[in-house]
Motif scaffolding. Structure first.
Motif, PDB file in Angstrom:
ATOM      1  N   HIS A 278      46.783  14.395  29.307  1.00 52.39           N
ATOM      2  CA  HIS A 278      46.212  14.780  30.614  1.00 52.39           C
ATOM      3  C   HIS A 278      46.565  16.209  30.995  1.00 52.39           C
ATOM      4  CE1 HIS A 278      45.045  10.669  31.106  1.00 52.39           C
ATOM      5  NE2 HIS A 278      46.297  10.257  30.919  1.00 52.39           N
ATOM      6  N   LEU A 279      46.542  17.070  29.997  1.00 52.07           N
ATOM      7  CA  LEU A 279      46.943  18.462  30.241  1.00 52.07           C
ATOM      8  C   LEU A 279      45.863  19.201  31.024  1.00 52.07           C
ATOM      9  CD1 LEU A 279      49.309  20.376  29.468  1.00 52.07           C
ATOM     10  CD2 LEU A 279      47.805  21.268  27.701  1.00 52.07           C
ATOM     11  N   THR A 280      46.272  19.807  32.125  1.00 48.75           N
ATOM     12  CA  THR A 280      45.338  20.550  32.969  1.00 48.75           C
ATOM     13  C   THR A 280      45.975  21.864  33.381  1.00 48.75           C
ATOM     14  OG1 THR A 280      44.383  18.516  33.833  1.00 48.75           O
ATOM     15  CG2 THR A 280      44.032  20.513  35.139  1.00 48.75           C
ATOM     16  N   LYS A 281      45.183  22.924  33.317  1.00 47.59           N
ATOM     17  CA  LYS A 281      45.670  24.223  33.817  1.00 47.59           C
ATOM     18  C   LYS A 281      44.599  24.796  34.735  1.00 47.59           C
ATOM     19  CE  LYS A 281      48.091  27.926  34.290  1.00 47.59           C
ATOM     20  NZ  LYS A 281      49.461  27.929  34.831  1.00 47.59           N
ATOM     21  N   ILE A 282      44.992  24.987  35.965  1.00 45.09           N
ATOM     22  CA  ILE A 282      44.046  25.523  36.947  1.00 45.09           C
ATOM     23  C   ILE A 282      44.522  26.906  37.364  1.00 45.09           C
ATOM     24  CG2 ILE A 282      43.056  25.209  39.256  1.00 45.09           C
ATOM     25  CD1 ILE A 282      43.469  22.157  38.805  1.00 45.09           C
ATOM     26  N   TYR A 283      43.632  27.876  37.282  1.00 45.43           N
ATOM     27  CA  TYR A 283      43.955  29.243  37.714  1.00 45.43           C
ATOM     28  C   TYR A 283      43.425  29.475  39.102  1.00 45.43           C
ATOM     29  CZ  TYR A 283      45.523  30.696  33.081  1.00 45.43           C
ATOM     30  OH  TYR A 283      46.207  30.828  31.922  1.00 45.43           O
ATOM     31  N   GLY A 284      43.997  30.438  39.774  1.00 51.33           N
ATOM     32  CA  GLY A 284      43.510  30.844  41.084  1.00 51.33           C
ATOM     33  C   GLY A 284      44.159  30.057  42.201  1.00 51.33           C
ATOM     34  N   LYS A 285      43.929  30.538  43.430  1.00 50.54           N
ATOM     35  CA  LYS A 285      44.540  29.877  44.578  1.00 50.54           C
ATOM     36  C   LYS A 285      43.525  28.963  45.250  1.00 50.54           C
ATOM     37  CE  LYS A 285      48.286  33.014  45.507  1.00 50.54           C
ATOM     38  NZ  LYS A 285      48.404  34.440  45.771  1.00 50.54           N
ATOM     39  N   LYS A 286      44.011  28.209  46.205  1.00 50.33           N
ATOM     40  CA  LYS A 286      43.174  27.230  46.908  1.00 50.33           C
ATOM     41  C   LYS A 286      41.834  27.824  47.343  1.00 50.33           C
ATOM     42  CE  LYS A 286      45.911  23.485  48.750  1.00 50.33           C
ATOM     43  NZ  LYS A 286      46.834  23.062  49.790  1.00 50.33           N
TER      44      LYS A 286
ATOM     45  N   SER B 112      39.372  25.644  36.436  1.00 48.07           N
ATOM     46  CA  SER B 112      40.256  24.992  35.489  1.00 48.07           C
ATOM     47  C   SER B 112      39.956  25.474  34.078  1.00 48.07           C
ATOM     48  CB  SER B 112      40.131  23.474  35.579  1.00 48.07           C
ATOM     49  OG  SER B 112      38.771  23.110  35.550  1.00 48.07           O
ATOM     50  N   ALA B 113      40.940  26.137  33.458  1.00 46.19           N
ATOM     51  CA  ALA B 113      40.788  26.654  32.101  1.00 46.19           C
ATOM     52  C   ALA B 113      40.981  25.524  31.093  1.00 46.19           C
ATOM     53  CB  ALA B 113      41.799  27.763  31.849  1.00 46.19           C
ATOM     54  N   ILE B 114      41.868  24.586  31.405  1.00 49.29           N
ATOM     55  CA  ILE B 114      42.094  23.392  30.581  1.00 49.29           C
ATOM     56  C   ILE B 114      41.939  22.189  31.508  1.00 49.29           C
ATOM     57  CG2 ILE B 114      43.830  22.076  29.288  1.00 49.29           C
ATOM     58  CD1 ILE B 114      42.869  24.441  27.728  1.00 49.29           C
ATOM     59  N   ASN B 115      41.142  21.255  31.091  1.00 49.72           N
ATOM     60  CA  ASN B 115      40.784  20.172  32.003  1.00 49.72           C
ATOM     61  C   ASN B 115      41.051  18.801  31.372  1.00 49.72           C
ATOM     62  OD1 ASN B 115      39.754  18.765  34.116  1.00 49.72           O
ATOM     63  ND2 ASN B 115      37.773  19.823  34.168  1.00 49.72           N
ATOM     64  N   ASP B 116      42.202  18.228  31.683  1.00 47.17           N
ATOM     65  CA  ASP B 116      42.548  16.863  31.280  1.00 47.17           C
ATOM     66  C   ASP B 116      42.396  16.626  29.773  1.00 47.17           C
ATOM     67  OD1 ASP B 116      43.493  14.349  31.784  1.00 47.17           O
ATOM     68  OD2 ASP B 116      41.497  13.505  32.197  1.00 47.17           O
ATOM     69  N   ILE B 117      43.139  17.377  29.000  1.00 49.27           N
ATOM     70  CA  ILE B 117      43.067  17.263  27.541  1.00 49.27           C
ATOM     71  C   ILE B 117      44.093  16.253  27.030  1.00 49.27           C
ATOM     72  CG2 ILE B 117      43.737  18.494  25.428  1.00 49.27           C
ATOM     73  CD1 ILE B 117      42.110  20.794  26.243  1.00 49.27           C
ATOM     74  N   ASN B 118      43.682  15.395  26.111  1.00 51.89           N
ATOM     75  CA  ASN B 118      44.598  14.480  25.418  1.00 51.89           C
ATOM     76  C   ASN B 118      44.479  14.749  23.924  1.00 51.89           C
ATOM     77  OD1 ASN B 118      45.576  12.658  27.644  1.00 51.89           O
ATOM     78  ND2 ASN B 118      43.349  12.487  27.884  1.00 51.89           N
ATOM     79  N   LEU B 119      45.642  14.885  23.258  1.00 53.57           N
ATOM     80  CA  LEU B 119      45.588  15.288  21.858  1.00 53.57           C
ATOM     81  C   LEU B 119      46.909  14.966  21.185  1.00 53.57           C
ATOM     82  CD1 LEU B 119      43.539  16.852  20.010  1.00 53.57           C
ATOM     83  CD2 LEU B 119      44.742  18.946  20.668  1.00 53.57           C
ATOM     84  N   GLU B 120      46.816  14.496  19.926  1.00 47.64           N
ATOM     85  CA  GLU B 120      48.034  14.306  19.146  1.00 47.64           C
ATOM     86  C   GLU B 120      47.844  14.967  17.804  1.00 47.64           C
ATOM     87  OE1 GLU B 120      49.876  10.575  18.554  1.00 47.64           O
ATOM     88  OE2 GLU B 120      50.172  10.226  20.705  1.00 47.64           O
ATOM     89  N   LEU B 121      48.717  15.903  17.462  1.00 46.70           N
ATOM     90  CA  LEU B 121      48.558  16.646  16.217  1.00 46.70           C
ATOM     91  C   LEU B 121      49.794  16.429  15.348  1.00 46.70           C
ATOM     92  CD1 LEU B 121      47.216  19.918  17.856  1.00 46.70           C
ATOM     93  CD2 LEU B 121      45.861  18.306  16.491  1.00 46.70           C
ATOM     94  N   PRO B 122      49.609  16.071  14.080  1.00 51.67           N
ATOM     95  CA  PRO B 122      50.752  15.824  13.202  1.00 51.67           C
ATOM     96  C   PRO B 122      51.438  17.125  12.790  1.00 51.67           C
ATOM     97  CG  PRO B 122      48.710  15.624  11.978  1.00 51.67           C
ATOM     98  CD  PRO B 122      48.316  15.853  13.404  1.00 51.67           C
ATOM     99  N   ASP B 123      52.665  16.993  12.306  1.00 51.61           N
ATOM    100  CA  ASP B 123      53.424  18.164  11.854  1.00 51.61           C
ATOM    101  C   ASP B 123      52.902  18.669  10.512  1.00 51.61           C
ATOM    102  OD1 ASP B 123      55.063  18.274  14.020  1.00 51.61           O
ATOM    103  OD2 ASP B 123      56.622  16.993  13.115  1.00 51.61           O
ATOM    104  N   SER B 124      53.247  19.912  10.221  1.00 54.63           N
ATOM    105  CA  SER B 124      53.039  20.515   8.904  1.00 54.63           C
ATOM    106  C   SER B 124      51.587  20.601   8.460  1.00 54.63           C
ATOM    107  CB  SER B 124      53.844  19.759   7.835  1.00 54.63           C
ATOM    108  OG  SER B 124      55.205  19.791   8.155  1.00 54.63           O
ATOM    109  N   LYS B 125      50.674  20.607   9.415  1.00 59.64           N
ATOM    110  CA  LYS B 125      49.252  20.764   9.095  1.00 59.64           C
ATOM    111  C   LYS B 125      48.788  22.136   9.570  1.00 59.64           C
ATOM    112  CE  LYS B 125      48.455  16.516   7.648  1.00 59.64           C
ATOM    113  NZ  LYS B 125      48.215  16.291   6.216  1.00 59.64           N
ATOM    114  N   ILE B 126      47.602  22.519   9.065  1.00 57.45           N
ATOM    115  CA  ILE B 126      46.963  23.720   9.585  1.00 57.45           C
ATOM    116  C   ILE B 126      45.865  23.265  10.542  1.00 57.45           C
ATOM    117  CG2 ILE B 126      45.706  25.830   9.056  1.00 57.45           C
ATOM    118  CD1 ILE B 126      46.957  25.853   6.339  1.00 57.45           C
ATOM    119  N   ILE B 127      45.985  23.710  11.776  1.00 59.50           N
ATOM    120  CA  ILE B 127      45.073  23.236  12.810  1.00 59.50           C
ATOM    121  C   ILE B 127      44.267  24.411  13.344  1.00 59.50           C
ATOM    122  CG2 ILE B 127      44.940  22.165  15.099  1.00 59.50           C
ATOM    123  CD1 ILE B 127      48.028  21.268  13.981  1.00 59.50           C
TER     124      ILE B 127
END
Ligand SMILES: Nc1ncnc2c1ncn2[C@@H]1O[C@H](COP(=O)(O)OP(=O)(O)OP(=O)(O)O)[C@@H](O)[C@H]1O
Ligand SMILES: [Mg+2]
Lengths: 429, 227
Positions: free
Chosen positions: B6-14, B19-34
């Motif tokens: 549920h990663l979210t990044k919102i820029y700017g004030k009220k 939102s530059a990132i909007n509710d992202i869910n992700l799982e990435l394994p180690d030692s891979k090229i992504i």
């Protein structure tokens, strides 16, 4: 980041911006130069003052006069109520003088070990075998003043019939060298105010150098120093029958343990409260030091103004440097350098500028001082004394102080650097 | 493993937010090229900055190597970046006035690695990017490709577990860019650090183990994840 790396890194950054660094440091150097020179001149003047007082006054005695107004004033230009202690000096000034009863009274003050009258007397002439006649005066020899003898040796007080002769007479009276003159005889001719004359013979026991530090060199270079009894006899003979007979402009009051300032001060205050004037070596020194201090403050103000200007110079340079290096700062922070270390880097840069500026300023002042000292001494009749005296501890303290000033100037820009957002910094293309 | 919830990044004030990132869910394994792929403004860099601890999310969780980044103090975040990560940026962020050696030594200085150990590490890293002969050369005089290789040497010198590269070939011509990518892939074979590359180059993306496609701050699709 270790301190070592921080120091090395900021030094490297400065080296890469040599011109900017040197120009900023130059402003500090001006302040450093002025302050170093001012301190050195103050040292020299104080040393000179000390020497002046020590070669003219015994530090454990007081110079006592009849009235507290005597010092600094020749007399009064207003009608004064008559007092029997008035003596005329020159044609129209009056001065109150000490009488022998005053001297007796002074000798009885607690803490006073001896009273020594001022027997300064003008003589008609002094002569030797070559027959040349030269003017001069006589005075009692004071074993407590450090006399600069260039020939002969005086152990304690002179014996009666002995004289310590100023060096200038050697060639005038054809007495040979300062060494060979010892043991030779000079003849002193004195004349009473009332007309009578007397011829006295003295054996040379010492030759005194024309001192480089004398309050009244014209006088002392022609003063023959005698055993107090001889000096007193001449004084009384010359002034016999006049108002000056048995009267003295001043007396030297020696205080038991007088080198102890508090004891000296106690006696001084007692003598003063009895209505006499009393000045210690310290008081004379203070008068000299006061003049020096005023001059010192004036130059110090200029030095501080230069310092304030260079303070803002450092602030400005470092601020611009932070702006110029936004990307570099962003990178360092992105790589995990803490804000504290970033700030430290910039503070140390400012400190380096301070060290460089202070070193340049102080060293130029010292070099210039050492080169110019002989010339300055010649210009202001300082003899073998030096006006600019550099104390290493003072110079080091000053360098530390200037470094501190630059460091403080670096605080605000450093804070700005440490507050930078790495993402913002990395975005700037 | 990189775990994002549920990663979210919102820029700017009220009132004026985006939102530059909007509710992202992700799982990435180690030692891979992504590869993170997407159009300009889709939020790729923002995501990379969040993973890299350069920025803090508005909400949601992000944990790497069993560390919850949202819980880290400023000091711990600095430590995380200097010890676990290597960064390579689009415009070659090298310190132009410093030598190649000094550039690569910077992360070691930050990590207080003793001087005695530093030399070997720096020289090894420079050798790995084929800049072993340019130790004393001023970084400002290097070509674009060389600068990026220098940046890579700096990114690997502290032996990071994750290397983050934001369009590492964006400012290079295709031949030089390919060489830089080859270098990154070659290094990955040796050190097995997780390599996250932001790119909009399809060819590069195709060579990666995993491709994360981003659009308007959301995940469009993920390729190469064994489910
Ligand atoms: N500090 C900021 N303040 C306001 N908006 C921002 C800020 N940083 C990024 N954005 C916005 O967030 C969105 C995503 O930006 P980001 O830099 O992540 O895009 P990107 O995918 O990396 O694009 P590009 O390929 O051009 O680099 C953009 O719309 C951008 O304008
Ligand atoms: Mg981007």
């Amino acid at each position: 980041m270790t301190w070592r790396d921080t120091l090395a890194r900021s030094a490297r950054t400065l080296r890469q911006a040599k011109v900017r660094t040197l120009l900023t440091a130059a402003a500090l150097a001006v302040g450093g130069f002025t302050l170093t020179a001012t301190l050195a001149a103050a040292n020299g003047a104080k040393d000179y003052g000390n020497k002046l007082v020590n070669t003219n006054f015994d530090p454990s005695s007081l110079i006592v006069t009849k009235s507290q107004n005597t010092f600094g004033r020749g007399g009064s230009n207003k009608p004064q109520p008559y007092s029997s202690s008035y003596t005329s000096v020159g044609r129209n000034s009056l001065v109150k003088e000490l009488s022998s009863s005053d001297l007796k009274r002074l000798a009885k003050f607690p803490g006073v070990s001896s009273v020594f009258e001022d027997y300064q007397t003008s003589i008609l002439y002094v002569t030797a075998q070559n027959g040349a006649k030269y003017t001069g005066s006589t005075q009692a020899y004071d074993p407590n003043i450090s006399h600069q003898l260039v020939g002969g040796y005086v152990n304690g007080q002179l014996k009666t019939g002995e004289v310590v002769l100023p060096q200038d007479y050697l060639s005038l009276l054809n007495l040979g060298t300062a060494k060979s003159a010892i043991g030779k005889t000079v003849t002193v001719q004195v004349r009473q105010t009332l007309g009578g004359q007397e011829t006295l013979q003295f054996k040379i026991a010492g030759i005194i150098a024309a001192p480089s530090t004398l309050i009244n060199p014209g006088n002392v270079n022609t003063t023959l120093l005698l055993n107090p009894t001889d000096a007193q006899n001449i004084y009384n003979f010359v002034n016999y029958g006049t108002i000056n007979y048995d009267r003295f402009l001043s007396a030297t009051v020696r205080v038991t343990d007088g080198t102890n300032q508090s004891k000296l001060l106690k006696v001084q205050n007692e003598i003063k409260s009895a209505g006499y004037g009393a000045e210690s070596a310290k008081d004379f020194e203070a008068t000299i030091t006061q003049i020096v201090n005023v001059l010192q403050i004036i130059i110090l103000v200029f030095g501080l103004i230069a310092l304030i200007a260079s303070f803002f110079g450092v602030v400005n340079t470092q601020y611009i440097s932070v702006l110029e290096r936004t990307r570099e700062i962003g990178l360092m922070k992105a790589l995990g350098m803490s804000s504290r270390v970033v700030s430290r880097l910039f503070i140390i840069e400012a400190a380096w500028i301070g060290v460089i500026g202070a070193l340049i300023g102080s060293l130029t002042a010292i070099i210039a001082g050492l080169l110019l000292n002989p010339w300055i001494s010649q210009q202001i009749d300082f003899g073998s004394n030096r006006l600019l005296v550099f104390h290493p501890s003072q110079v080091i303290a000053l360098i530390i102080f200037l470094t501190l000033v630059a460091t403080i100037a670096g605080l605000l820009p450093a804070r700005k650097a440490s507050k930078l957002d790495p993402i913002e910094a990395l975005r700037t293309e | 493993m990189i775990q994002i919830a549920h990663l979210t990044k919102i820029y700017g004030k009220k009132g004026n937010t985006s939102s530059a990132i909007n509710d992202i869910n992700l799982e990435l394994p180690d030692s891979k090229i992504i590869a993170i792929v997407g159009k300009s403004g889709s939020g790729k860099s923002t995501l990379l900055h969040l993973i890299g601890g350069l920025d803090r999310p508005t909400s949601g969780e992000i944990s790497i190597l069993n560390k919850d980044l949202t819980q880290l103090s400023k000091k711990e975040m600095d430590h995380y970046r200097s010890h676990e990560l290597g960064f390579v940026f689009q415009s070659f962020f090298v310190e132009a006035n410093q030598s190649c050696y000094q550039n690569v030594a910077l992360p070691l200085e930050i990590n207080r690695i003793p001087v005695a150990k530093r030399k070997a590490l720096v020289e090894k890293a420079l050798d790995q990017v084929e800049l072993g002969q340019k130790t004393k050369v001023r970084a400002g005089t290097l070509s674009g490709g060389e600068k990026q290789r220098l940046a890579i040497a700096r990114a690997i010198v502290n032996g990071p577990k994750v290397i983050l590269a934001d369009e590492p070939t964006g400012n290079l011509d295709s031949v030089t860019g390919d060489k830089v990518i080859d270098l990154l892939f070659g290094l990955h074979k040796k050190n097995k650090a997780t390599l996250v590359i932001v790119t909009h180059d399809q060819d590069i993306a195709n060579r990666c183990d995993i491709r994360v496609f981003i659009k308007d701050g959301k995940i469009e699709r993920v390729e190469g994840l064994a489910k």
